[in-house]
Design a protein around this motif. Structure first.
Motif, PDB file in Angstrom:
ATOM      1  N   GLY A  97       0.840  -1.186   0.000  1.00  0.00           N
ATOM      2  CA  GLY A  97       0.000   0.000   0.000  1.00  0.00           C
ATOM      3  C   GLY A  97       0.875   1.237   0.000  1.00  0.00           C
ATOM      4  N   PRO A  98       0.221   2.412  -0.073  1.00  0.00           N
ATOM      5  CA  PRO A  98      -1.219   2.651  -0.087  1.00  0.00           C
ATOM      6  C   PRO A  98      -1.856   2.324  -1.444  1.00  0.00           C
ATOM      7  N   ALA A  99      -3.059   1.715  -1.395  1.00  0.00           N
ATOM      8  CA  ALA A  99      -3.848   1.401  -2.581  1.00  0.00           C
ATOM      9  C   ALA A  99      -5.314   1.544  -2.206  1.00  0.00           C
ATOM     10  N   PHE A 100      -6.099   2.135  -3.098  1.00  0.00           N
ATOM     11  CA  PHE A 100      -7.470   2.484  -2.741  1.00  0.00           C
ATOM     12  C   PHE A 100      -8.447   2.117  -3.855  1.00  0.00           C
ATOM     13  N   VAL A 101      -9.705   1.894  -3.436  1.00  0.00           N
ATOM     14  CA  VAL A 101     -10.809   1.577  -4.335  1.00  0.00           C
ATOM     15  C   VAL A 101     -11.961   2.522  -4.041  1.00  0.00           C
ATOM     16  N   LYS A 102     -12.550   3.080  -5.100  1.00  0.00           N
ATOM     17  CA  LYS A 102     -13.736   3.925  -4.939  1.00  0.00           C
ATOM     18  C   LYS A 102     -14.808   3.417  -5.896  1.00  0.00           C
ATOM     19  N   LEU A 103     -15.755   2.641  -5.363  1.00  0.00           N
ATOM     20  CA  LEU A 103     -16.859   2.134  -6.163  1.00  0.00           C
ATOM     21  C   LEU A 103     -17.781   3.286  -6.553  1.00  0.00           C
ATOM     22  N   LEU A 163     -13.060   3.653  -9.488  1.00  0.00           N
ATOM     23  CA  LEU A 163     -11.788   4.366  -9.538  1.00  0.00           C
ATOM     24  C   LEU A 163     -10.779   3.643  -8.653  1.00  0.00           C
ATOM     25  N   LEU A 164      -9.604   3.361  -9.206  1.00  0.00           N
ATOM     26  CA  LEU A 164      -8.529   2.718  -8.455  1.00  0.00           C
ATOM     27  C   LEU A 164      -7.374   3.703  -8.344  1.00  0.00           C
ATOM     28  N   ARG A 165      -6.717   3.707  -7.190  1.00  0.00           N
ATOM     29  CA  ARG A 165      -5.637   4.670  -6.974  1.00  0.00           C
ATOM     30  C   ARG A 165      -4.547   4.040  -6.119  1.00  0.00           C
ATOM     31  N   THR A 166      -3.298   4.320  -6.468  1.00  0.00           N
ATOM     32  CA  THR A 166      -2.155   3.929  -5.636  1.00  0.00           C
ATOM     33  C   THR A 166      -1.231   5.132  -5.488  1.00  0.00           C
ATOM     34  N   THR A 167      -0.515   5.155  -4.384  1.00  0.00           N
ATOM     35  CA  THR A 167       0.561   6.131  -4.204  1.00  0.00           C
ATOM     36  C   THR A 167       1.798   5.351  -3.777  1.00  0.00           C
ATOM     37  N   LYS A 168       2.970   5.877  -4.137  1.00  0.00           N
ATOM     38  CA  LYS A 168       4.206   5.168  -3.837  1.00  0.00           C
ATOM     39  C   LYS A 168       4.278   4.796  -2.364  1.00  0.00           C
ATOM     40  N   PRO A 169       4.652   3.535  -2.074  1.00  0.00           N
ATOM     41  CA  PRO A 169       5.060   2.432  -2.966  1.00  0.00           C
ATOM     42  C   PRO A 169       3.935   1.456  -3.287  1.00  0.00           C
ATOM     43  N   ALA A 213      -0.515   6.391  -9.245  1.00  0.00           N
ATOM     44  CA  ALA A 213      -1.336   6.016 -10.400  1.00  0.00           C
ATOM     45  C   ALA A 213      -2.816   6.112 -10.060  1.00  0.00           C
ATOM     46  N   GLN A 214      -3.601   6.376 -11.089  1.00  0.00           N
ATOM     47  CA  GLN A 214      -5.053   6.420 -10.941  1.00  0.00           C
ATOM     48  C   GLN A 214      -5.678   5.980 -12.255  1.00  0.00           C
ATOM     49  N   LEU A 215      -6.725   5.141 -12.170  1.00  0.00           N
ATOM     50  CA  LEU A 215      -7.415   4.707 -13.381  1.00  0.00           C
ATOM     51  C   LEU A 215      -8.875   4.416 -13.084  1.00  0.00           C
ATOM     52  N   ARG A 216      -9.640   4.300 -14.169  1.00  0.00           N
ATOM     53  CA  ARG A 216     -11.065   4.006 -14.076  1.00  0.00           C
ATOM     54  C   ARG A 216     -11.356   2.717 -14.846  1.00  0.00           C
ATOM     55  N   LEU A 217     -12.129   1.811 -14.232  1.00  0.00           N
ATOM     56  CA  LEU A 217     -12.475   0.553 -14.878  1.00  0.00           C
ATOM     57  C   LEU A 217     -13.612   0.740 -15.869  1.00  0.00           C
ATOM     58  N   GLY A 218     -13.448   0.186 -17.084  1.00  0.00           N
ATOM     59  CA  GLY A 218     -14.539   0.081 -18.030  1.00  0.00           C
ATOM     60  C   GLY A 218     -15.128  -1.316 -17.960  1.00  0.00           C
ATOM     61  N   ALA A 219     -16.067  -1.610 -18.840  1.00  0.00           N
ATOM     62  CA  ALA A 219     -16.663  -2.941 -18.846  1.00  0.00           C
ATOM     63  C   ALA A 219     -15.659  -4.000 -19.281  1.00  0.00           C
ATOM     64  N   SER A 220     -14.805  -3.655 -20.264  1.00  0.00           N
ATOM     65  CA  SER A 220     -13.815  -4.614 -20.749  1.00  0.00           C
ATOM     66  C   SER A 220     -12.459  -3.960 -20.997  1.00  0.00           C
ATOM     67  N   ASP A 221     -12.295  -2.701 -20.570  1.00  0.00           N
ATOM     68  CA  ASP A 221     -11.039  -1.995 -20.745  1.00  0.00           C
ATOM     69  C   ASP A 221     -10.814  -1.079 -19.557  1.00  0.00           C
ATOM     70  N   VAL A 222      -9.758  -0.283 -19.593  1.00  0.00           N
ATOM     71  CA  VAL A 222      -9.476   0.634 -18.495  1.00  0.00           C
ATOM     72  C   VAL A 222      -9.043   1.979 -19.063  1.00  0.00           C
ATOM     73  N   GLU A 223      -9.232   3.020 -18.271  1.00  0.00           N
ATOM     74  CA  GLU A 223      -8.777   4.361 -18.620  1.00  0.00           C
ATOM     75  C   GLU A 223      -7.729   4.794 -17.614  1.00  0.00           C
ATOM     76  N   LEU A 224      -6.512   4.963 -18.083  1.00  0.00           N
ATOM     77  CA  LEU A 224      -5.417   5.389 -17.222  1.00  0.00           C
ATOM     78  C   LEU A 224      -5.428   6.909 -17.135  1.00  0.00           C
ATOM     79  N   LEU A 225      -5.663   7.425 -15.937  1.00  0.00           N
ATOM     80  CA  LEU A 225      -5.700   8.873 -15.735  1.00  0.00           C
ATOM     81  C   LEU A 225      -4.308   9.423 -15.463  1.00  0.00           C
ATOM     82  N   LYS A 226      -3.498   8.653 -14.769  1.00  0.00           N
ATOM     83  CA  LYS A 226      -2.095   9.015 -14.564  1.00  0.00           C
ATOM     84  C   LYS A 226      -1.362   7.821 -13.983  1.00  0.00           C
TER      85      LYS A 226
END
Length: 269
Positions: free
Chosen positions: A37-43, A62-68, A87-100
């Motif tokens: 961690g740190p690693a987070f989930v936001k439904l 939305l999924l998010r991690t901060t170092k490490p 890093a931060q990204l958003r889950l699609g139905a069959s793909d993902v969107e990388l925000l950073k």
């Protein structure tokens, strides 16, 4: 009597074959592992919570991690990815969107070729089919690297590139934005001289239009260069140091393919 039994048995066989041929519903996406961690989930519609192994996810999570921090996720269609660092990204139905941040995505070897696994960003989309791809998206650079196999990349302005094993598509965002900023500074200076040394910021129009600098920064046409191969030494170094490949309890499913394609070796677990 025997004929009736045979008819019933035949009907059951036909029913079973029909059910077997129906496409199975995709499983629910889930967190496979959180080695650090740190690693987070936001439904959707919920408060952000700490990510944990085995946690069920939904589309638009939305999924998010901060170092490490690092985590591995499996989508409902079996495609997997690992993300880490800031890093931060958003889950699609069959793909993902990388925000950073950084992500490595892959399709399990032997999986029948269906729709590609796409990783989207605001600059470009990388699509794979039976491939392992790494993306890094920060304020300073955008990088796509094919660990093994073919990666199709389409930019936001419609350019298309194909990367093969060991090739990298790199966009130096800092350099290009500095060049644009320099050109705009020169333009504004020239306009100031023509106006007697006084530059009056243009008043936004009724349509909400902004200054030339704001519009040109938003509409920046990036100078994409063709994919370039990395050296064997660089590939070896990346493989040895990559926390997205080595920092988990189980090996990456495509690691044997990577080692074979690039002629490199990962450190033993």
């Amino acid at each position: 009597m025997k004929q009736a039994v045979f008819i019933q048995a035949g009907a059951l066989l036909l029913l079973g074959s029909a059910l077997w041929s129906l496409p199975s519903r995709a499983a629910q996406p889930r967190v496979v592992e959180v080695p650090a961690g740190p690693a987070f989930v936001k439904l959707p519609g919920a408060t952000e919570i700490t990510a944990r192994s085995g946690q069920s996810l939904k589309t638009n999570t939305l999924l998010r991690t901060t170092k490490p921090g690092r985590m591995q996720v499996m989508l409902g269609n079996g495609r997997q990815f690992r993300m880490g660092g800031d890093a931060q990204l958003r889950l699609g139905a069959s793909d993902v969107e990388l925000l950073k941040g950084s992500i490595i995505g892959w399709i399990k070897p032997g999986t029948p070729h269906r729709s590609p696994f796409s990783i989207k960003t605001r600059l470009a989309t990388a699509s794979i089919q039976g491939t392992t791809v790494f993306l890094e998206f920060t304020d300073k650079q955008f990088k796509v690297f094919s660990w093994e196999g073919r990666v199709q990349v389409e930019t936001s302005n419609g350019q298309r590139f194909t990367l093969n094993s060991g090739q990298q598509l790199l966009l130096d965002l800092k350099r290009q934005m500095d060049e644009v900023s320099g050109r705009l500074d020169g333009l504004e200076s020239a306009l100031g001289e023509l106006g007697g040394g006084i530059v009056t910021p243009p008043t936004p129009g009724r349509d909400g239009s902004r200054s030339p600098r704001s519009r040109q920064q938003d509409e920046q046409e990036y100078d994409w260069e063709p994919p370039q191969p990395v050296t064997a030494q660089d590939a070896e170094r990346r493989l040895q140091k990559s926390l997205l490949i080595n920092g988990f309890s189980t090996p990456l499913e495509t690691l044997p393919d990577i080692e074979r394609e690039l002629g490199v070796s990962a450190p033993a677990l």
